[in-house]
Design a protein around this motif. Structure first.
Motif, PDB file in Angstrom:
ATOM      1  N   GLN A 184      57.003  54.219 -31.523  1.00  0.00           N
ATOM      2  CA  GLN A 184      56.879  53.133 -32.137  1.00  0.00           C
ATOM      3  C   GLN A 184      58.021  52.679 -32.742  1.00  0.00           C
ATOM      4  O   GLN A 184      58.437  52.838 -33.873  1.00  0.00           O
TER       5      GLN A 184
ATOM      6  N   LYS B 218      55.730  60.564 -41.206  1.00  0.00           N
ATOM      7  CA  LYS B 218      57.326  60.745 -40.664  1.00  0.00           C
ATOM      8  C   LYS B 218      57.995  61.437 -41.886  1.00  0.00           C
ATOM      9  O   LYS B 218      57.718  61.017 -43.156  1.00  0.00           O
TER      10      LYS B 218
ATOM     11  N   GLY C  14      49.808  57.048 -39.991  1.00  0.00           N
ATOM     12  CA  GLY C  14      50.950  57.737 -39.483  1.00  0.00           C
ATOM     13  C   GLY C  14      51.693  58.591 -40.571  1.00  0.00           C
ATOM     14  O   GLY C  14      51.530  58.269 -41.639  1.00  0.00           O
TER      15      GLY C  14
ATOM     16  N   THR D 178      52.808  50.344 -44.180  1.00  0.00           N
ATOM     17  CA  THR D 178      51.821  50.892 -43.280  1.00  0.00           C
ATOM     18  C   THR D 178      50.839  51.800 -43.826  1.00  0.00           C
ATOM     19  O   THR D 178      50.938  52.258 -44.791  1.00  0.00           O
TER      20      THR D 178
ATOM     21  N   SER E  96      49.850  64.414 -31.019  1.00  0.00           N
ATOM     22  CA  SER E  96      50.979  65.011 -31.274  1.00  0.00           C
ATOM     23  C   SER E  96      51.941  65.207 -30.379  1.00  0.00           C
ATOM     24  O   SER E  96      53.214  64.968 -29.978  1.00  0.00           O
TER      25      SER E  96
ATOM     26  N   ILE F 269      47.426  64.222 -42.413  1.00  0.00           N
ATOM     27  CA  ILE F 269      48.826  63.492 -42.255  1.00  0.00           C
ATOM     28  C   ILE F 269      49.758  64.490 -42.987  1.00  0.00           C
ATOM     29  O   ILE F 269      50.838  64.843 -42.977  1.00  0.00           O
TER      30      ILE F 269
ATOM     31  N   LEU G 158      59.187  55.453 -35.423  1.00  0.00           N
ATOM     32  CA  LEU G 158      58.592  56.517 -35.203  1.00  0.00           C
ATOM     33  C   LEU G 158      58.735  57.087 -33.740  1.00  0.00           C
ATOM     34  O   LEU G 158      58.054  56.530 -32.943  1.00  0.00           O
TER      35      LEU G 158
ATOM     36  N   SER H 184      56.971  60.054 -31.552  1.00  0.00           N
ATOM     37  CA  SER H 184      56.183  61.395 -31.647  1.00  0.00           C
ATOM     38  C   SER H 184      56.633  62.614 -31.478  1.00  0.00           C
ATOM     39  O   SER H 184      57.756  62.715 -30.749  1.00  0.00           O
TER      40      SER H 184
END
Length: 155
Positions: A133, A62, A60, A57, A127, A18, A138, A140
Motif C-alpha cells: 500500500q 506498522k 492497519g 488512517t 499477513s 493489530i 506499508l 505486508s
C-alpha cells in the motif's frame, strides 16, 4: 445488542489484534537487539520520545525499527517479520482453546471468542499475502518475507 455497538466492539477487537500483531514484531525486534522507532496501530501513532498522536488512517499497523550500527542478519530479519504473524497465531490457538472449554449452554451465547479467533486467523492469512500500500508506505509481512527470501543468498 444493537448493530452499532457490535460494530464498535468488532473494530475495538480488531485494533487490539493489530496491537498484538505489532507487539509480536516489537518483541522480536527487542529480542534480536534492534530498536523500534515508531509503531502505528490503526489511528494511533506511537514513538518512544513523543506523546501518542493520531494519524490519518483507521486500519492497519506498522512498526519501524533500526539496527543502529549492528550488521543485519537474515535470521534476525526473518524473526522480526514473522513475529507479528506468530502472535496472531497464538491468539487463534488461545481463543479457540478457551471457547472449546466453555459449557455447551454458554457457547450459543458467546460470540466474542469465535469472532476474535476468526479475525486473528484472517490476519494470519492476510499477513502472508504479498501486497503493498504505497500511499501509506506499508508493505505486508508476506511481501517483506518474499523480499527477504529472495535476498537470502546475499546475506
Amino acid at each position: 445488542m444493537n448493530l452499532i455497538l457490535q460494530l464498535l466492539l468488532i473494530y475495538s477487537a480488531y485494533l487490539v489484534l493489530i496491537a498484538a500483531h505489532e507487539g509480536g514484531h516489537a518483541l522480536a525486534i527487542r529480542r534480536v537487539g534492534y530498536h523500534w522507532q515508531s509503531c502505528q496501530i490503526g489511528p494511533l501513532l506511537l514513538e518512544p520520545t513523543r506523546r501518542p498522536q493520531f494519524s490519518g488512517t483507521l486500519f492497519g499497523g506498522k512498526i519501524t525499527y533500526t539496527t543502529l550500527s549492528r550488521k543485519r542478519l537474515f535470521h534476525h530479519d526473518f524473526w522480526v517479520i514473522i513475529g507479528g504473524i506468530l502472535m496472531n497465531l497464538l491468539i487463534v490457538i488461545a481463543t479457540s482453546t478457551l471457547f472449546s472449554f466453555l459449557p455447551p449452554s454458554q457457547r450459543a451465547q458467546e460470540w466474542l471468542l469465535p469472532m476474535v479467533s476468526t479475525l486473528s486467523l484472517g490476519m494470519v492469512i492476510g499477513s502472508f499475502l504479498p501486497f503493498s500500500q504505497r500511499y501509506v508506505g506499508l508493505d505486508s509481512d508476506g511481501l517483506q518475507l518474499l523480499r527477504l527470501l529472495s535476498k537470502k543468498k546475499h546475506y
